[in-house]
Motif scaffolding. Structure first.
Motif, short mmCIF file in Angstrom:
data_model
loop_
_atom_site.label_atom_id
_atom_site.label_comp_id
_atom_site.label_asym_id
_atom_site.label_seq_id
_atom_site.Cartn_x
_atom_site.Cartn_y
_atom_site.Cartn_z
N SER A 181 -14.82 53.00 -78.49
CA SER A 181 -14.69 52.26 -77.24
C SER A 181 -14.63 53.19 -76.04
CB SER A 181 -13.45 51.36 -77.28
OG SER A 181 -12.30 52.08 -77.65
N HIS A 182 -14.10 54.42 -76.20
CA HIS A 182 -14.20 55.43 -75.15
C HIS A 182 -15.66 55.85 -74.95
CE1 HIS A 182 -10.00 56.38 -74.36
NE2 HIS A 182 -9.75 56.52 -75.64
N GLN A 183 -16.32 56.16 -76.07
CA GLN A 183 -17.69 56.67 -75.99
C GLN A 183 -18.65 55.65 -75.40
OE1 GLN A 183 -18.14 57.81 -80.25
NE2 GLN A 183 -18.41 59.89 -79.48
N PHE A 184 -18.54 54.40 -75.83
CA PHE A 184 -19.47 53.38 -75.36
C PHE A 184 -19.24 53.08 -73.88
CE2 PHE A 184 -18.76 51.86 -79.95
CZ PHE A 184 -19.58 52.88 -80.43
N ASP A 185 -17.99 53.18 -73.44
CA ASP A 185 -17.68 53.01 -72.02
C ASP A 185 -18.34 54.12 -71.20
OD1 ASP A 185 -16.54 52.16 -69.66
OD2 ASP A 185 -14.50 52.08 -70.42
N ILE A 186 -18.24 55.37 -71.67
CA ILE A 186 -18.88 56.49 -70.99
C ILE A 186 -20.39 56.30 -70.91
CG2 ILE A 186 -19.46 58.95 -71.25
CD1 ILE A 186 -16.61 59.32 -72.42
N VAL A 187 -20.98 56.00 -72.06
CA VAL A 187 -22.44 55.84 -72.13
C VAL A 187 -22.92 54.71 -71.23
CG1 VAL A 187 -24.31 55.09 -73.66
CG2 VAL A 187 -22.74 56.91 -74.39
N ARG A 188 -22.24 53.59 -71.26
CA ARG A 188 -22.66 52.45 -70.45
C ARG A 188 -22.50 52.73 -68.96
NH1 ARG A 188 -19.82 48.30 -70.56
NH2 ARG A 188 -21.51 47.02 -69.71
N LEU A 189 -21.42 53.41 -68.59
CA LEU A 189 -21.23 53.75 -67.18
C LEU A 189 -22.36 54.65 -66.68
CD1 LEU A 189 -19.15 53.51 -64.75
CD2 LEU A 189 -18.44 55.82 -65.42
N LEU A 190 -22.71 55.66 -67.46
CA LEU A 190 -23.75 56.59 -67.03
C LEU A 190 -25.14 55.96 -67.09
CD1 LEU A 190 -22.50 59.87 -68.78
CD2 LEU A 190 -22.16 59.14 -66.40
N GLY A 191 -25.36 55.05 -68.02
CA GLY A 191 -26.67 54.44 -68.19
C GLY A 191 -26.89 53.18 -67.39
N GLY A 192 -25.88 52.73 -66.65
CA GLY A 192 -26.04 51.54 -65.83
C GLY A 192 -25.47 50.28 -66.42
N GLY A 193 -25.05 50.32 -67.68
CA GLY A 193 -24.33 49.20 -68.27
C GLY A 193 -25.11 48.31 -69.20
N LEU A 194 -26.43 48.19 -69.01
CA LEU A 194 -27.18 47.16 -69.72
C LEU A 194 -27.80 47.69 -71.01
CD1 LEU A 194 -28.91 45.45 -66.66
CD2 LEU A 194 -26.87 44.70 -67.91
#
Length: 386
Positions: A181-194
């Motif tokens: 859940s930490h990693q996916f939050d980081i990835v989604r924030l950097l990638g724009g979320g979608l």
């Protein structure tokens, strides 16, 4: 000057205690109450902070004059505790993941909206200043579009003292829920979320410590960007070696000074006692270097970015540039900034309930994909708010 938000904490494990210095030092909040079933723990914290003490959330809500609640209880209790808070018209900051099922998360969001209060999901490592700075560089367009994001973390998570629920996948345990859940939050924030789809493999390879202890997760974004999140909690290699021996919370920890990992679990009582002991000071309020959640490498069309011990390394046609970042404020200080601004109406929160639901969806999709061997299409993703 606006009145401070009177906040109570329910749950005084490592997460709950980590927020105490941030709340007490934040101009926007007043720590008014704490709720914790372990009497010794709550009495010590109450004496140290001056907060009123309660044995459970209902008694705290009934007696204390509060504006907001921080829910730091086990994941399976988040929906029940959030419902009580929303019924009492309290703003809620809840630990990640917000729940263990999508319908629970949706119910939390709907209840918050009916009550007209804020629901924020965190702490997560996407609040870390280096990750926030990466996002700022992406938003500036200086390096072009994001094309790839890779985040790797190798730790001893599976062998740290654990309550049974922390290893029970049906209760939100294991590394995909609790660390992914930490990693996916980081990835989604950097990638724009979608995120469009998830294809993953999870691993459980120690019969003496059954749980998801590692995963490899591939995420495809709507705009064609791709990301991987690799987590290994079995404690042999550590990603600290890739970040100049800086540990998760910003302290140097050279390999020769790290104690060996204890791979034989103790009794349930021994583990619980060790966990309670570790909770006091497990997450420091400040450190000499930037916190991190393993190595995150972001690739844009015209450059790459990764963390350095003191900020970021940016690689472009100009060569390598280091951006040093201030470390006077912890990630939890930044969580409270976002929470206070959302409560006051100053700005919209990024990490709101729907953002938390989107992260939970990735956790669940990764576990489902590993079972089915197929990519899972996502339906609850949201874009990063401006």
């Amino acid at each position: 000057m606006a009145a401070r938000v009177r906040i109570g904490i329910v749950g005084l494990g490592a997460a709950g205690r980590a927020f105490l210095p941030a709340i007490r030092g934040h101009a926007g909040f007043e720590l008014a109450a704490v709720a914790e079933p372990v009497a010794d723990t709550r009495e010590v914290i109450a004496r140290e902070t001056g907060a009123k003490e309660f044995s459970d959330l209902p008694s705290m809500l009934a007696d204390a004059a509060l504006d907001a609640i921080y829910i730091a209880t086990p994941t399976e209790l988040h929906p029940e505790h959030a419902a009580l808070c929303f019924a009492a018209k309290k703003h809620v900051l809840t630990e990640k993941p917000m729940a263990i099922a999508l319908d629970q998360g949706l119910s939390m969001i709907e209840a918050a909206e009916r009550a007209g209060v804020v629901l924020l999901v965190g702490h997560s490592h996407s609040y870390d200043m280096p990750i926030a700075k990466m996002r700022e560089i992406v938003a500036s367009g200086a390096l072009g579009r994001v094309r790839m994001i890779h985040t790797w973390n190798y730790t001893d998570w599976i062998y740290r003292p654990r309550r049974p629920d922390e290893l029970d996948i049906s209760l939100g345990g294991g590394v995909t829920f609790r660390q992914g859940s930490h990693q996916f939050d980081i990835v989604r924030l950097l990638g724009g979320g979608l995120v469009k789809s998830v294809h993953a493999t999870t691993f459980d390879w120690d019969v003496a410590r059954r749980s998801i202890g590692a995963h490899t997760v591939f995420m495809q974004f709507e705009d064609g960007a791709a990301a991987t999140a690799v987590y290994n909690g079995y404690g042999y290699f550590s990603t600290m070696e890739l970040i100049a021996d800086v540990a998760e919370w910003g302290f140097k920890e050279p390999i020769e000074k790290r104690p060996p990992v204890r791979r034989t679990p103790g009794s349930a009582a021994d583990e619980l006692a060790a966990k309670r002991k570790r909770a006091d000071g497990a997450i420091p309020a400040s450190a000499p270097h930037q916190p991190h959640f393993g190595l995150t490498l972001l690739s844009c069309e015209r450059g790459d970015i990764r963390q350095s011990p003191n900020g970021l390394f940016v690689y472009s046609e100009k060569g390598r540039e280091e951006i040093a970042l201030p470390n006077g404020r912890s990630p939890r200080d930044l969580v409270l900034d976002e929470f206070a601004d959302a409560i006051s109406g100053k700005s919209r929160a990024i990490h709101d309930g729907r953002w938390g639901l989107a992260n939970l969806e990735v956790c669940l999709a990764a576990i489902e994909s590993s079972k089915s061997g197929k990519a899972i299409e996502l339906r609850h993703q949201v874009a990063v708010s401006a």
